[in-house]
Design a protein around this motif. Sequence first.
Motif, PDB file in Angstrom:
ATOM      1  N   THR A   1      37.889  30.350  41.356  1.00 49.74           N
ATOM      2  CA  THR A   1      39.050  30.633  40.515  1.00 49.74           C
ATOM      3  C   THR A   1      40.294  30.340  41.333  1.00 49.74           C
ATOM      4  O   THR A   1      40.551  31.026  42.306  1.00 49.74           O
TER       5      THR A   1
ATOM      6  N   LEU B   1      44.041  30.138  42.745  1.00 49.33           N
ATOM      7  CA  LEU B   1      45.225  30.994  42.733  1.00 49.33           C
ATOM      8  C   LEU B   1      46.419  30.121  43.060  1.00 49.33           C
ATOM      9  O   LEU B   1      46.470  29.482  44.086  1.00 49.33           O
TER      10      LEU B   1
ATOM     11  N   HIS C   1      41.760  37.691  35.170  1.00 47.51           N
ATOM     12  CA  HIS C   1      42.807  38.394  35.915  1.00 47.51           C
ATOM     13  C   HIS C   1      43.366  39.517  35.052  1.00 47.51           C
ATOM     14  O   HIS C   1      43.252  39.488  33.829  1.00 47.51           O
TER      15      HIS C   1
ATOM     16  N   HIS D   1      37.401  37.996  43.554  1.00 46.13           N
ATOM     17  CA  HIS D   1      36.763  37.076  42.598  1.00 46.13           C
ATOM     18  C   HIS D   1      35.310  36.832  42.993  1.00 46.13           C
ATOM     19  O   HIS D   1      34.406  36.874  42.162  1.00 46.13           O
TER      20      HIS D   1
ATOM     21  N   HIS E   1      42.506  39.109  47.295  1.00 48.24           N
ATOM     22  CA  HIS E   1      42.428  38.669  45.905  1.00 48.24           C
ATOM     23  C   HIS E   1      41.228  37.736  45.708  1.00 48.24           C
ATOM     24  O   HIS E   1      40.393  37.958  44.824  1.00 48.24           O
ATOM     25  N   GLU E   2      41.145  36.717  46.550  1.00 45.17           N
ATOM     26  CA  GLU E   2      40.088  35.716  46.368  1.00 45.17           C
ATOM     27  C   GLU E   2      38.702  36.309  46.622  1.00 45.17           C
ATOM     28  O   GLU E   2      37.739  35.993  45.918  1.00 45.17           O
TER      29      GLU E   2
HETATM   30 ZN   LIG Z   1      42.780  34.811  41.037  1.00 50.79          ZN
END
Ligand SMILES: [Zn+2]
Length: 478
Positions: free
Chosen positions: A9, A11, A439, A191, A187-188
Amino acid sequence: MMFAKSFTTPLRRLATLLLSCAAVASAQAATITIVNQNAPGVGFNDPTPVTPVGGNPGTTLGQQRLLAFQHAADIWGATLTSKVPIRIGASFVPLSCTENSAVLGSAGANEIWSDFTNAPRPGTWYPSALASKLAGTDVSTPGEPHIIARFNSRLGLFPDCLPGPGFYLGFDRNAGAAIDLVTVLLHEMAHGLGFQTFTDDETGAEILGVPSIWDYYLVDNRTERPWVDMTDAERVASAISGNGLSWNGPIVTAAVPQVLDPRSRLTVGGSAAGGAAGNYDVGDASFGPPLGATPVTGQLMPVVEAANALGQACTPLDALNALAVRGNIALVSRGTCPFVDKARNVQAAGAIGMVVADNAPGDPTGMSGADPSITIPSVRVTQAAGASLLGALQSRSRTRSGVVASLGIDPARLAGTDTRRRILMYTPTVNAPGSSVSHYTTEAKPNQLMEPSINSDLTHEVTPPRDLTYPLLQDIGW
Ligand SMILES: [Zn+2]
């Protein structure tokens, strides 16, 4: 059943937005190992000498990158529980970028599994790391990492990759104008741990007709039907519904009131308000003070630069406009210059607040920009609301309008939630592939780690009372 593919995903960060495996396994933690997938001399192996920064002791660029990865991995490792060590296959490689925008990185599950030993739901995809936790044994294909992560090795380079300071590699969040790598990594990694659906957000199609664990909790807040019960076409429609999808997981929803703040609003009244009286939805500003329980209240006065039109306040106000907004709340139009320029100009003229009317149709959205010298609150309203407000100001004097505006909060509604106080997901009306659906909404206050863009006010926390990322992972089985 296993399906191998990298479910990354991406960013993105827009220029204008403000977006050593030492852990020890125990019952209260998980071990996360970074597997360096870069070739010699590049990425994690880049020998360029650097100075230690913000608690990161590395002395080469490659070493600092690896230590930042392990720092973020250790934060997740201390939060999660799993008997099975998690492996992240990681690399720094050139990713797409332009002068104004760049993919910072992307990450996701490397493999997904269904119907493994102890699978809580049959016929359901789980990401490899979570499936391994639930099975109590490593289900992944030998040699395959659970998570794949790629980060942009060119970020910050002139002239074509969001020129500027690039990633900040320290651990102390003192990123200044740079992009805090540890925040992006947290964040990553989320995911890759499962903060994503494997169902296609553009076509609505499930992989091999099998739903993702995510899809049981993603609910249409108008019909109360979850994604798992919808047709492909219904999923496609809900994914571009604006604010039509919410997260319906018990652990997230229980945490929402302690994490999210009340929504901002504009309230209009006064003897001349007429049909413009009432409450307005607003977009918040990233500059100036946040709206609070004590509203900022004053006469609403327009900035006028041409007949029958709202002015933009892109230059210092002339004497008549300055007289109008002094001690009052200024109404200005969006356009031509940054929002912070407008705020600076009306503040310099003595305004106590600013309402920006949009110059194009659409829902009220936020205002980006930063300027610590701005001390007055600002909100953004729709183009239609702006027209209605301007209409009510026609019989004003030079200093009064008889229309009273209050910039405050709605204690009954939390920012970024539906009417049942569940957090909204990111479902813009134009599909953003890989970002839509997987998200949280951009309307949350305070900003959340798992919004589609990284905001500069994020901390390194992934748990309540600051953040709702870990509760969602708990909902899906962590
Ligand atoms: Zn993301």
